[in-house]
Design an enzyme around this catalytic site. Structure first.
Site, PDB file in Angstrom:
ATOM      1  N   GLU A 152      29.883 -43.364  36.254  1.00  0.00           N
ATOM      2  CA  GLU A 152      29.914 -43.177  34.803  1.00  0.00           C
ATOM      3  C   GLU A 152      29.791 -44.516  34.080  1.00  0.00           C
ATOM      4  O   GLU A 152      30.683 -45.365  34.213  1.00  0.00           O
ATOM      5  CB  GLU A 152      31.251 -42.515  34.439  1.00  0.00           C
ATOM      6  CG  GLU A 152      31.427 -42.254  32.957  1.00  0.00           C
ATOM      7  CD  GLU A 152      32.732 -41.522  32.665  1.00  0.00           C
ATOM      8  OE1 GLU A 152      33.718 -41.730  33.408  1.00  0.00           O
ATOM      9  OE2 GLU A 152      32.762 -40.769  31.684  1.00  0.00           O
ATOM     10  N   GLU A 158      36.540 -50.886  27.977  1.00  0.00           N
ATOM     11  CA  GLU A 158      37.294 -50.450  29.171  1.00  0.00           C
ATOM     12  C   GLU A 158      36.878 -51.185  30.435  1.00  0.00           C
ATOM     13  O   GLU A 158      37.659 -51.295  31.368  1.00  0.00           O
ATOM     14  CB  GLU A 158      37.118 -48.946  29.385  1.00  0.00           C
ATOM     15  CG  GLU A 158      37.753 -48.095  28.300  1.00  0.00           C
ATOM     16  CD  GLU A 158      37.771 -46.618  28.672  1.00  0.00           C
ATOM     17  OE1 GLU A 158      38.274 -46.271  29.739  1.00  0.00           O
ATOM     18  OE2 GLU A 158      37.244 -45.822  27.870  1.00  0.00           O
ATOM     19  N   ASP A 185      28.666 -39.754  29.497  1.00  0.00           N
ATOM     20  CA  ASP A 185      29.784 -39.299  28.667  1.00  0.00           C
ATOM     21  C   ASP A 185      29.431 -39.633  27.219  1.00  0.00           C
ATOM     22  O   ASP A 185      29.196 -40.800  26.878  1.00  0.00           O
ATOM     23  CB  ASP A 185      31.056 -40.052  29.130  1.00  0.00           C
ATOM     24  CG  ASP A 185      32.313 -39.682  28.342  1.00  0.00           C
ATOM     25  OD1 ASP A 185      32.214 -39.411  27.134  1.00  0.00           O
ATOM     26  OD2 ASP A 185      33.403 -39.704  28.939  1.00  0.00           O
ATOM     27  N   GLU A 246      36.005 -33.749  28.071  1.00  0.00           N
ATOM     28  CA  GLU A 246      37.010 -34.774  28.370  1.00  0.00           C
ATOM     29  C   GLU A 246      37.345 -35.427  27.032  1.00  0.00           C
ATOM     30  O   GLU A 246      36.674 -36.358  26.600  1.00  0.00           O
ATOM     31  CB  GLU A 246      36.446 -35.803  29.351  1.00  0.00           C
ATOM     32  CG  GLU A 246      37.500 -36.836  29.765  1.00  0.00           C
ATOM     33  CD  GLU A 246      36.887 -38.022  30.471  1.00  0.00           C
ATOM     34  OE1 GLU A 246      37.303 -38.319  31.596  1.00  0.00           O
ATOM     35  OE2 GLU A 246      35.977 -38.665  29.884  1.00  0.00           O
TER      36      GLU A 246
HETATM   37  C1  LER Z   1      36.587 -41.181  32.447  1.00  0.00           C
HETATM   38  O1  LER Z   1      35.706 -40.115  32.630  1.00  0.00           O
HETATM   39  C2  LER Z   1      36.262 -41.931  31.236  1.00  0.00           C
HETATM   40  O2  LER Z   1      35.466 -41.500  30.430  1.00  0.00           O
HETATM   41  C3  LER Z   1      36.881 -43.239  30.977  1.00  0.00           C
HETATM   42  O3  LER Z   1      37.052 -43.452  29.622  1.00  0.00           O
HETATM   43  C4  LER Z   1      38.130 -43.480  31.776  1.00  0.00           C
HETATM   44  O4  LER Z   1      38.821 -44.564  31.302  1.00  0.00           O
HETATM   45 MN    MN Z   2      34.284 -39.676  30.856  1.00  0.00          MN
END
Ligand code: LER
Ligand code: MN
Length: 270
Positions: A152, A158, A185, A246
């Protein structure tokens, strides 16, 4: 459109695992809301009873399209790019230990923050080499079992390693395994991509899994992302997997999950 939502099987600091807490209650709730699947965040497969998980998901008529692994980083600090070789080895072994669970559910194994960040004093070129080697080893271990790994791209706040789709595609070339692809994402894409739809088109068949959250990481519909356009492009690119929620449990897990489902189904039928 097949919809799933993230459920953490263990206590976790990660805030956007929409469901946490009692497993049985949460699985029943997700099934009753009308989701097709549940994405299980599992810190360590040793801590879960796979037979029980399989029984509970079957009772709630839920598939398990993906297994999230990032809590091994969040809670234990395991990573593919740590300067300590023992930590890197433990991270690789942890990912391999997810293979039996992934086989049982037919799930993709997610490589999120277990890739790590470039720690102070580590050469970024060296970190990338460690990352590529770890992914090659894990992909090779998963391949005979028919299991796929999805890395991902995660936003710059992050991690410093693989923030966007272009870097993800470059990594795929370096790893060189057909069972290694990407998890996109929409929350991270909104921060990192100049054109979300163009990036989805660019990734095409390399998209193995897909997370949805709105621009504010609330449920789709609570922010300013154009999910109709995003999902149209995703499915036009040939994606046949799950769209997995999510997002933050705001105002609470049940309401956010209900709203996401209603908004995404509305988009689908419009
Ligand atoms: C996990 O799928 C994600 O999107 C991250 O932000 C995890 O820190
Ligand atoms: Mn994610």
């Amino acid at each position: 459109m097949k919809l799933s939502i993230v459920l953490s099987t263990q206590p976790a600091r990660f805030q956007a695992a929409t469901f946490k807490g009692d497993l049985e209650t949460n699985l029943r709730c997700i099934g009753a809301l009308g989701y097709d699947g549940v994405e299980l965040a599992i810190r360590d497969p040793k801590l879960v009873d796979l037979d029980k998980l399989e029984r509970l998901t079957r009772e709630s008529k839920l598939s398990v399209p993906a297994i999230g692994t990032g809590q091994a980083w969040g809670e234990e600090g395991l990573s593919f790019t740590d300067p300590d070789p023992q930590v890197r080895r433990a991270a690789i072994e942890r990912i391999k230990s997810h293979i039996p669970g992934a086989v049982r559910f037919g799930a993709v194994i997610i490589i999120g923050l277990i890739r790590g960040i470039v720690k102070t004093g580590v050469d970024p070129v060296q970190a990338m080499d460690w990352l590529v080697e770890a992914l090659q080893e894990c992909s090779a271990a998963a391949r005979p079992h028919g299991i796929r790994l999805a890395l991902e791209p995660i936003n710059r706040f992050e991690t410093t390693l693989i923030n966007d789709a272009t870097q993800g595609l470059e990594l795929i070339k370096r790893v060189g395994a057909d069972n290694f692809g990407l998890l996109l994402d929409t929350f991270h894409m909104n921060i990192e991509e100049s054109d979300i739809e163009a990036s989805i088109r660019q990734c095409g068949a390399h998209i193995f899994h897909f997370h949805v959250a709105d621009s504010n990481r609330w449920y789709p519909g609570a922010g300013h992302l154009d999910f109709k356009s995003i999902l149209n492009v995703l499915f036009a690119s040939g994606y046949q997997g799950y769209v997995s929620g999510e997002f933050l449990p705001k105002p609470d897990a049940d309401s956010s999950a209900r709203q996401a489902l209603a908004n995404l189904r509305k988009i689908q039928s419009s």
